[in-house]
Write an enzyme that holds these catalytic residues in place. Sequence first.
Site, PDB file in Angstrom:
ATOM      1  N   CYS A  97       0.753  -1.227  -0.108  1.00 49.24           N
ATOM      2  CA  CYS A  97      -0.060   0.019   0.185  1.00 49.24           C
ATOM      3  C   CYS A  97       0.918   1.408   0.025  1.00 49.24           C
ATOM      4  CB  CYS A  97      -1.119  -0.036   1.270  1.00 49.24           C
ATOM      5  SG  CYS A  97      -2.316   1.223   1.185  1.00 49.24           S
ATOM      6  N   HIS A 142      -3.936  -4.982  -0.057  1.00 48.27           N
ATOM      7  CA  HIS A 142      -3.521  -5.332   1.422  1.00 48.27           C
ATOM      8  C   HIS A 142      -3.572  -7.038   1.193  1.00 48.27           C
ATOM      9  CE1 HIS A 142      -3.020  -1.722   3.501  1.00 48.27           C
ATOM     10  NE2 HIS A 142      -4.074  -1.277   2.747  1.00 48.27           N
ATOM     11  N   GLU A 149      -2.602  -8.773   3.585  1.00 49.02           N
ATOM     12  CA  GLU A 149      -3.031  -9.331   4.802  1.00 49.02           C
ATOM     13  C   GLU A 149      -4.526  -9.180   5.098  1.00 49.02           C
ATOM     14  OE1 GLU A 149      -1.759  -6.456   3.885  1.00 49.02           O
ATOM     15  OE2 GLU A 149      -2.162  -4.871   5.155  1.00 49.02           O
TER      16      GLU A 149
END
Lengths: 193, 251
Positions: A77, A175, A177
């Site tokens: 990001c 992202h 994650e």
Amino acid sequence: MKIVIIDYGAGNIQSIKFAIQRLGFEAILSNNETEIKTADKVIFPGVGEASSAMRMLRQSKLDLVIPTLKKPVLGICLGMQLMCTKSEEGDTTGLGIFDAPVIKFNNSVKVPQIGWNQISQLNSPLFNNIKELEYVYLVHSYFVAECDETIAISDYGVKYSTALKKDNFYGVQFHPEKSSDAGEQILKNFLEL
Amino acid sequence: MLTKRIIPCLDIKNGRTVKGINFVDLRDAGDPVELAAIYAASGADELVFLDISATEERRKTLANLVLKVAEKINIPFTVGGGISSVEDVDILLQNGADKVSINSSAVKDPDLINRLAAKFGSQCITVAIDAKLIDGEWIVHLVGGKVPTELNLFEWAKEVEKRGAGEILFTSMNNDGTKNGFANEALAKLSTELNIPIIASGGAGNMQHFCDAFIEGKADAALAASVFHFKEIEIKDLKEELRNKGIPVRI
């Protein structure tokens, strides 16, 4: 394998640490130059505003360390955006690893882009076992246009780079994650590079 | 293509998930961490945790719950309730929240939005607005919809956008708990007049209501609680239905 998540005060690092844990690895959070230089994999996160994040990076002198790393580095990001030449956000000079500027979405689309968008033209081992048009989670107001270093694109009013690669440096706008099972596969791919 | 988001909302009181009918008469609907994991696996795009008791009881943070949720789930989540300072937000983000939602504290101290956006970026600042249609005007309400303000919904929404909010979570008090559908007219007006994402909230009763919120209401995301908690709607079925209607969703 030694995995270091760069901890410079700008990022949702807890989520990345947990995602790596779910993959069966442990990551160290650190802003220590030696720790980072001796890591097998380095994750460079970032959430927030570019100029203040860059300021924090400079305060810890990590702006000088990151470009010299030889092992795989993954910017996430804002981390990816700070690896570029410059950003329109806060008129920020970046690390210049990727040879492209970061620019703002225009008002023909809602800004920020928040939500799940698709990635395509996947062109890297980072995307092993990831299908074309897979969904990933994105939250951002600024983007990198398509360039020589693009390894995945998304479409939000404009086709842009959702992932970049140069030598050992990787950057993803999304992202991993937070991108469900696909995101975890991409993180796993990075750890296996 | 950016997809429309389906967001289960977990209202939290004393560490448990609750959902009030018109914000009173609370019912227990389970353990938040467990529910979060189930929703993540069933195709929810995002989760919202709202501590509905926080504003009244001045409970400060959900940091512990946030950490447990972040450990377990791999989709984004927003945390709200009782957040009134930069420090509050810092703790929640550090514990793994992706976004925070502020409501009453933004009305009392509008500059808080500017301070949060400057420090953390607009993308993680959601401003929640509860409003009620009274004599033809949408009036912003506080404290879980109990206290009216003098603010007009649309004027307040534009101000929070200008101050740096990244998205707006709009709950219609007239619709909330009724299961008669979202406030699509007001939603469409918000979505057209503002250039940040709008999350529709309040009134979901069946799958068609979600469809209407996206098409008529032009919402970017739709949030609901009890229809998901009590399994009246399965998210997988809902997304199939939306896709059949031509609405882009992640399946």
